[in-house]
Design an enzyme around this catalytic site. Structure first.
Site, PDB file in Angstrom:
ATOM      1  N   ASP A  56       0.832  -1.204   0.000  1.00  0.00           N
ATOM      2  CA  ASP A  56       0.000   0.000   0.000  1.00  0.00           C
ATOM      3  C   ASP A  56       0.866   1.254   0.000  1.00  0.00           C
ATOM      4  O   ASP A  56       1.971   1.243   0.539  1.00  0.00           O
ATOM      5  CB  ASP A  56      -0.893  -0.024   1.249  1.00  0.00           C
ATOM      6  CG  ASP A  56      -2.150   0.814   1.061  1.00  0.00           C
ATOM      7  OD1 ASP A  56      -2.311   1.423  -0.014  1.00  0.00           O
ATOM      8  OD2 ASP A  56      -2.966   0.856   2.002  1.00  0.00           O
ATOM      9  N   ASN A  83       1.520   3.409  -2.848  1.00  0.00           N
ATOM     10  CA  ASN A  83       2.167   3.864  -4.096  1.00  0.00           C
ATOM     11  C   ASN A  83       1.673   5.248  -4.494  1.00  0.00           C
ATOM     12  O   ASN A  83       2.458   6.106  -4.900  1.00  0.00           O
ATOM     13  CB  ASN A  83       1.845   2.894  -5.248  1.00  0.00           C
ATOM     14  CG  ASN A  83       2.457   1.529  -5.055  1.00  0.00           C
ATOM     15  OD1 ASN A  83       3.253   1.334  -4.148  1.00  0.00           O
ATOM     16  ND2 ASN A  83       2.096   0.592  -5.907  1.00  0.00           N
ATOM     17  N   TRP A 140       3.033   7.994  -2.210  1.00  0.00           N
ATOM     18  CA  TRP A 140       4.460   8.202  -2.478  1.00  0.00           C
ATOM     19  C   TRP A 140       4.630   9.150  -3.671  1.00  0.00           C
ATOM     20  O   TRP A 140       5.440  10.077  -3.640  1.00  0.00           O
ATOM     21  CB  TRP A 140       5.118   6.855  -2.762  1.00  0.00           C
ATOM     22  CG  TRP A 140       6.601   6.885  -2.961  1.00  0.00           C
ATOM     23  CD1 TRP A 140       7.568   6.785  -2.012  1.00  0.00           C
ATOM     24  CD2 TRP A 140       7.288   6.999  -4.221  1.00  0.00           C
ATOM     25  NE1 TRP A 140       8.819   6.835  -2.586  1.00  0.00           N
ATOM     26  CE2 TRP A 140       8.675   6.963  -3.950  1.00  0.00           C
ATOM     27  CE3 TRP A 140       6.868   7.132  -5.553  1.00  0.00           C
ATOM     28  CZ2 TRP A 140       9.642   7.044  -4.947  1.00  0.00           C
ATOM     29  CZ3 TRP A 140       7.829   7.224  -6.553  1.00  0.00           C
ATOM     30  CH2 TRP A 140       9.198   7.182  -6.241  1.00  0.00           C
ATOM     31  N   SER A 157      -6.559  -5.775  -6.543  1.00  0.00           N
ATOM     32  CA  SER A 157      -7.733  -6.343  -5.878  1.00  0.00           C
ATOM     33  C   SER A 157      -8.933  -6.341  -6.815  1.00  0.00           C
ATOM     34  O   SER A 157      -8.962  -5.610  -7.820  1.00  0.00           O
ATOM     35  CB  SER A 157      -8.063  -5.551  -4.609  1.00  0.00           C
ATOM     36  OG  SER A 157      -8.737  -4.360  -4.944  1.00  0.00           O
ATOM     37  N   ASN A 190     -10.068  -2.941  -7.303  1.00  0.00           N
ATOM     38  CA  ASN A 190      -9.226  -1.977  -8.030  1.00  0.00           C
ATOM     39  C   ASN A 190      -9.724  -1.678  -9.447  1.00  0.00           C
ATOM     40  O   ASN A 190      -9.286  -0.705 -10.072  1.00  0.00           O
ATOM     41  CB  ASN A 190      -7.765  -2.462  -8.103  1.00  0.00           C
ATOM     42  CG  ASN A 190      -7.013  -2.323  -6.798  1.00  0.00           C
ATOM     43  OD1 ASN A 190      -6.063  -3.065  -6.540  1.00  0.00           O
ATOM     44  ND2 ASN A 190      -7.417  -1.388  -5.945  1.00  0.00           N
ATOM     45  N   TRP A 191     -10.671  -2.489  -9.961  1.00  0.00           N
ATOM     46  CA  TRP A 191     -11.181  -2.234 -11.317  1.00  0.00           C
ATOM     47  C   TRP A 191     -11.937  -0.913 -11.409  1.00  0.00           C
ATOM     48  O   TRP A 191     -12.192  -0.429 -12.513  1.00  0.00           O
ATOM     49  CB  TRP A 191     -12.092  -3.381 -11.769  1.00  0.00           C
ATOM     50  CG  TRP A 191     -11.380  -4.680 -11.988  1.00  0.00           C
ATOM     51  CD1 TRP A 191     -11.510  -5.809 -11.241  1.00  0.00           C
ATOM     52  CD2 TRP A 191     -10.435  -5.007 -13.017  1.00  0.00           C
ATOM     53  NE1 TRP A 191     -10.698  -6.812 -11.729  1.00  0.00           N
ATOM     54  CE2 TRP A 191     -10.027  -6.349 -12.833  1.00  0.00           C
ATOM     55  CE3 TRP A 191      -9.878  -4.279 -14.086  1.00  0.00           C
ATOM     56  CZ2 TRP A 191      -9.100  -6.973 -13.658  1.00  0.00           C
ATOM     57  CZ3 TRP A 191      -8.957  -4.913 -14.914  1.00  0.00           C
ATOM     58  CH2 TRP A 191      -8.578  -6.242 -14.705  1.00  0.00           C
ATOM     59  N   LEU A 234      -7.370  -5.450   6.641  1.00  0.00           N
ATOM     60  CA  LEU A 234      -7.063  -6.644   5.850  1.00  0.00           C
ATOM     61  C   LEU A 234      -7.596  -6.541   4.422  1.00  0.00           C
ATOM     62  O   LEU A 234      -7.115  -7.219   3.519  1.00  0.00           O
ATOM     63  CB  LEU A 234      -7.626  -7.895   6.529  1.00  0.00           C
ATOM     64  CG  LEU A 234      -6.784  -8.384   7.713  1.00  0.00           C
ATOM     65  CD1 LEU A 234      -7.481  -9.528   8.425  1.00  0.00           C
ATOM     66  CD2 LEU A 234      -5.402  -8.835   7.245  1.00  0.00           C
ATOM     67  N   SER A 235      -8.618  -5.702   4.233  1.00  0.00           N
ATOM     68  CA  SER A 235      -9.128  -5.407   2.895  1.00  0.00           C
ATOM     69  C   SER A 235      -9.404  -6.647   2.034  1.00  0.00           C
ATOM     70  O   SER A 235      -8.981  -6.708   0.877  1.00  0.00           O
ATOM     71  CB  SER A 235      -8.163  -4.473   2.154  1.00  0.00           C
ATOM     72  OG  SER A 235      -8.014  -3.268   2.850  1.00  0.00           O
TER      73      SER A 235
HETATM   74  C1  FPP Z   1      -1.550   0.202  -3.518  1.00  0.00           C
HETATM   75  O1  FPP Z   1      -1.151   1.534  -3.611  1.00  0.00           O
HETATM   76  C2  FPP Z   1      -0.976  -0.578  -4.581  1.00  0.00           C
HETATM   77  C3  FPP Z   1      -1.681  -1.132  -5.616  1.00  0.00           C
HETATM   78  C4  FPP Z   1      -3.130  -0.969  -5.771  1.00  0.00           C
HETATM   79  C5  FPP Z   1      -1.045  -1.903  -6.662  1.00  0.00           C
HETATM   80  C6  FPP Z   1       0.184  -2.650  -6.282  1.00  0.00           C
HETATM   81  C7  FPP Z   1       1.054  -2.693  -7.469  1.00  0.00           C
HETATM   82  C8  FPP Z   1       2.404  -2.654  -7.461  1.00  0.00           C
HETATM   83  C9  FPP Z   1       3.196  -2.676  -6.233  1.00  0.00           C
HETATM   84  C10 FPP Z   1       3.196  -2.553  -8.705  1.00  0.00           C
HETATM   85  C11 FPP Z   1       2.984  -3.601  -9.724  1.00  0.00           C
HETATM   86  C12 FPP Z   1       2.989  -4.977  -9.211  1.00  0.00           C
HETATM   87  C13 FPP Z   1       3.626  -5.993  -9.799  1.00  0.00           C
HETATM   88  C14 FPP Z   1       3.480  -7.360  -9.276  1.00  0.00           C
HETATM   89  C15 FPP Z   1       4.516  -5.790 -10.949  1.00  0.00           C
HETATM   90  P1  FPP Z   1      -2.257   2.638  -3.789  1.00  0.00           P
HETATM   91  O2  FPP Z   1      -2.265   3.034  -5.234  1.00  0.00           O
HETATM   92  O3  FPP Z   1      -3.566   2.187  -3.242  1.00  0.00           O
HETATM   93  O4  FPP Z   1      -1.637   3.780  -2.905  1.00  0.00           O
HETATM   94  P2  FPP Z   1      -2.420   4.918  -2.099  1.00  0.00           P
HETATM   95  O5  FPP Z   1      -3.270   4.218  -1.076  1.00  0.00           O
HETATM   96  O6  FPP Z   1      -1.292   5.708  -1.492  1.00  0.00           O
HETATM   97  O7  FPP Z   1      -3.203   5.692  -3.096  1.00  0.00           O
END
Ligand code: FPP
Length: 251
Positions: A31, A33, A36, A76, A79-80, A206-207
């Site tokens: 979690d 990304n 960041w 997930s 996520n769609w 745990l989502s």
């Molecule tokens: C959560 O961060 C992360 C995801 C929904 C996707 C996870 C994907 C990766 C780590 C990269 C690609 C994976 C592979 C296996 C190559 P978020 O976007 O929900 O972050 P936020 O909560 O800060 O918005």
């Protein structure tokens, strides 16, 4: 010498961990990304890009530590609903990861597995995934399980449907359904229970991740955002796991 021939307990001791108290199955909710990237006023996709690098790092480190199975929540079933360009980018990243990581997976003797509603993935990603799954099928040192379009309730619902079909066909009687029957109808039926769930970005949820498999797991929440996660915070989470007393309902 390849990692396959290295002795995990030597590495485990060298990084200050106890080889007798290592988890066998680690599951990670990656979690943060988006946060960041936002902190740098960048597009969220750059957070995912950096996140994919961390996936590589943590997979390799898990092999060195002798972990049997690493399950990563990559996408997930919820996520769609994200913006289409973000979904497209994540699918592209996944495709690139599956192609680019294949030599390393082979070198480290890692078998890829995928759990989730895989039929929902774009056809090209499905094809790349199928190729990587079959190319790594005979590898034995570790399983890297990617949760893709995964939802725990979907998994249990799918298992119920499959069992109900067998009951309707007369192959099994309702009173014969046991926990083993349910386990046998999960997306990865042979996977051991999860010992440790790590979630980054300070979240404590745990989502809908592995509700059946993580019933007795220890949960460690880590402050680092996933793109900032790395070997040192991973070792710290494992050290935290080693302080826990697991009783599985006993005393
Ligand atoms: C959560 O961060 C992360 C995801 C929904 C996707 C996870 C994907 C990766 C780590 C990269 C690609 C994976 C592979 C296996 C190559 P978020 O976007 O929900 O972050 P936020 O909560 O800060 O918005």
């Amino acid at each position: 010498m390849t990692l396959t021939h290295a002795k995990p307990h030597v590495h485990v001791r060298a990084v200050g961990l106890d080889p007798t108290r290592m988890p066998r199955h680690v599951a990670i909710i990656m979690d943060g990304n988006g946060r960041w990237a936002k902190a740098r006023t960048w597009d969220r996709t750059r957070g995912h890009q950096q996140g994919a690098e961390v996936v590589r790092t943590i997979t390799t480190e898990s092999v060195k530590l002798g972990i049997d199975r690493l399950t990563l929540f990559a996408f997930s079933s919820e996520n769609w609903i994200r913006p289409q360009h973000e979904i497209d980018f994540l699918m592209l990243l996944l495709d690139q990861f599956l192609v680019g990581e294949l030599p390393t997976l082979m070198e480290n003797d890692v078998r890829l597995e995928a759990i989730g509603s895989l039929h929902r993935l774009p056809a090209n990603v499905r094809a790349t995934l199928d190729h990587t799954l079959s190319a790594t099928a005979d590898n034995r040192t570790m399983v890297l399980s990617l949760a893709l379009s995964y939802g725990g309730r979907d998994e249990l619902t799918d298992a119920c449907r499959a069992i109900a079909t067998e009951v309707a066909a007369g192959r099994i009687a309702p009173h014969e359904i046991t926990q083993e029957t349910i386990q046998a109808h999960l997306y990865a039926p042979r996977a051991e229970d999860v010992d440790l769930v790590i979630r980054t970005a300070g979240e404590q949820r745990l989502s809908n991740f592995l509700p059946w498999q993580a019933t007795y797991a220890e949960y460690v929440s880590v402050e680092a955002l996933w793109p900032d996660f790395g070997v040192a915070p991973y070792h710290a989470a494992l050290a935290e796991f080693q302080t826990r007393e697991r009783r599985f309902g006993g005393v």
